[in-house]
Scaffold this active site. Sequence first.
Site, mmCIF file in Angstrom:
data_model
loop_
_atom_site.group_PDB
_atom_site.id
_atom_site.type_symbol
_atom_site.label_atom_id
_atom_site.label_comp_id
_atom_site.label_asym_id
_atom_site.label_seq_id
_atom_site.Cartn_x
_atom_site.Cartn_y
_atom_site.Cartn_z
ATOM 1 N N HIS A 1 -10.701 -22.065 23.235
ATOM 2 C CA HIS A 1 -9.407 -22.002 23.915
ATOM 3 C C HIS A 1 -9.502 -22.276 25.423
ATOM 4 C CE1 HIS A 1 -7.602 -20.944 20.218
ATOM 5 N NE2 HIS A 1 -7.780 -19.642 20.246
ATOM 6 N N HIS B 1 -0.101 -20.066 21.368
ATOM 7 C CA HIS B 1 -0.850 -19.109 20.550
ATOM 8 C C HIS B 1 -0.025 -17.848 20.262
ATOM 9 C CE1 HIS B 1 -4.268 -17.054 18.886
ATOM 10 N NE2 HIS B 1 -5.101 -18.019 19.222
ATOM 11 N N GLU C 1 -1.027 -22.279 14.889
ATOM 12 C CA GLU C 1 -1.268 -23.021 16.128
ATOM 13 C C GLU C 1 -1.335 -24.507 15.798
ATOM 14 O OE1 GLU C 1 -4.984 -21.033 17.607
ATOM 15 O OE2 GLU C 1 -4.294 -19.647 16.090
HETATM 16 C C1 BGC Z 1 -8.917 -18.490 16.584
HETATM 17 C C2 BGC Z 1 -9.591 -17.188 16.243
HETATM 18 C C3 BGC Z 1 -9.684 -16.396 17.501
HETATM 19 C C4 BGC Z 1 -8.332 -16.198 18.094
HETATM 20 C C5 BGC Z 1 -8.493 -15.554 19.419
HETATM 21 C C6 BGC Z 1 -7.559 -18.189 17.111
HETATM 22 O O1 BGC Z 1 -6.936 -19.361 17.466
HETATM 23 O O2 BGC Z 1 -8.861 -19.337 15.493
HETATM 24 O O3 BGC Z 1 -10.873 -17.402 15.721
HETATM 25 O O4 BGC Z 1 -10.292 -15.175 17.294
HETATM 26 O O5 BGC Z 1 -7.695 -17.416 18.268
HETATM 27 O O6 BGC Z 1 -7.459 -14.841 19.745
#
Ligand code: BGC
Length: 389
Positions: free
Chosen positions: A148, A223, A354
């Site tokens: 991310h 998210h 997402e």
């Molecule tokens: C991921 C997860 C992760 C989370 C974090 C998601 O987009 O796929 O693996 O733990 O984001 O908040």
Amino acid sequence: MKTRFLFNIVLVVMVVCMPGCKKKTPAPTEPQAKPEAKEARVMSANEESFGKTPEGREVNLYTLTNTNGLRAKITNYGAILVSLEVPDRDGNLADITLGFDALEGYLAGHPYFGATVGRYANRIGKARFMLDGVEYELAANNGENHLHGGIKGFDKVVWRPEDLWANDNEALLKMSYISEDDEEGYPGNLACTVTYTLTKDDELKISYEAETDKTTVVNLTNHSYFNLAGQGNGDILGHELTLNADRYTPVDEGLIPTGEIRSVKDSPMDFTLPMTIGSRIEQVGDGYDHNYVLNSGGGTLALAARVYEPTSGRVMEIYTTEPGVQLYTGNFLDGSLTGKGGKVYKKHYAFCLETQHFPDSPNKPNFPSVVLLPGQKYTTVTVHKFSTR
Ligand code: BGC
């Protein structure tokens, strides 16, 4: 742009104020509607303070409201969707996204609640990739992998408000951010915008634009953690999910795709027909945390997912121009975070959908490209459409 922004604020104040003034002095013959019902008939967009970052930067909270009373609150810290109030089948509003009442909650650290994620949403294996013969090393913030956007991704920066207005059809907030060359290890200065639009047709549209001065990779998403029964209101295992995806990308133990694109047929990954999220979740380890390959192939706005919550009757449909969607079922929520209204967020208390390009695409030549060249414009759109049944 600043002048335009101020001008827009003035317009908004006018839009919001005019019906408000009218309400104070109702004509004797005017039907006596409930005040909240009357307020809900106005499309509006307004701004208030949401506090200061530790560096002393002022942060705002923006509220977009539509004529049916749907209300989205967004802060320019991380361009985060702070809350989203949506009616159930009886018209009762509930906030259906996880998050915090105050900026401090977001500053204290959280798993990307409602955040705008970038420069590259999801994982990049071993936190590195090759582009034009050069290897780029990124911040490793998820074991040996990059997740991310790194240590200080787009979810932790202050976005600049550019536009805020409402007309008869929609209420809109546009924000911008310039990610500098080498930020978190990525090449090129990247100028990005994210625009939230709430329409009179009960859609929350999120669109992204980006341009670079050096070849780079981009993958932006939102998210939000959803619970259509109301945030903090139990788990999401009884939500019924349909995904317009016949295939997904299997992952290794570090959640990096192996490169295979596999059929969902005859497996617990199959949501091509409506299925409750919980019906087979125990067969997939901690829960779902997988990228689905959308049948649309991306490029044009197409239906990706539909979620129905039987007790409230709320339905959310997601349309996107992206080729993939990550289904994440809040597997790492463990009750250690207390969010809005004192609600404690436990495992599977929310799901995320997402919309995205596939994880680790910079290292997977068979996945759709995430490369952005100077002179090109990155544009993607995702629409969340709400209804009840
Ligand atoms: C991921 C997860 C992760 C989370 C974090 C998601 O987009 O796929 O693996 O733990 O984001 O908040």
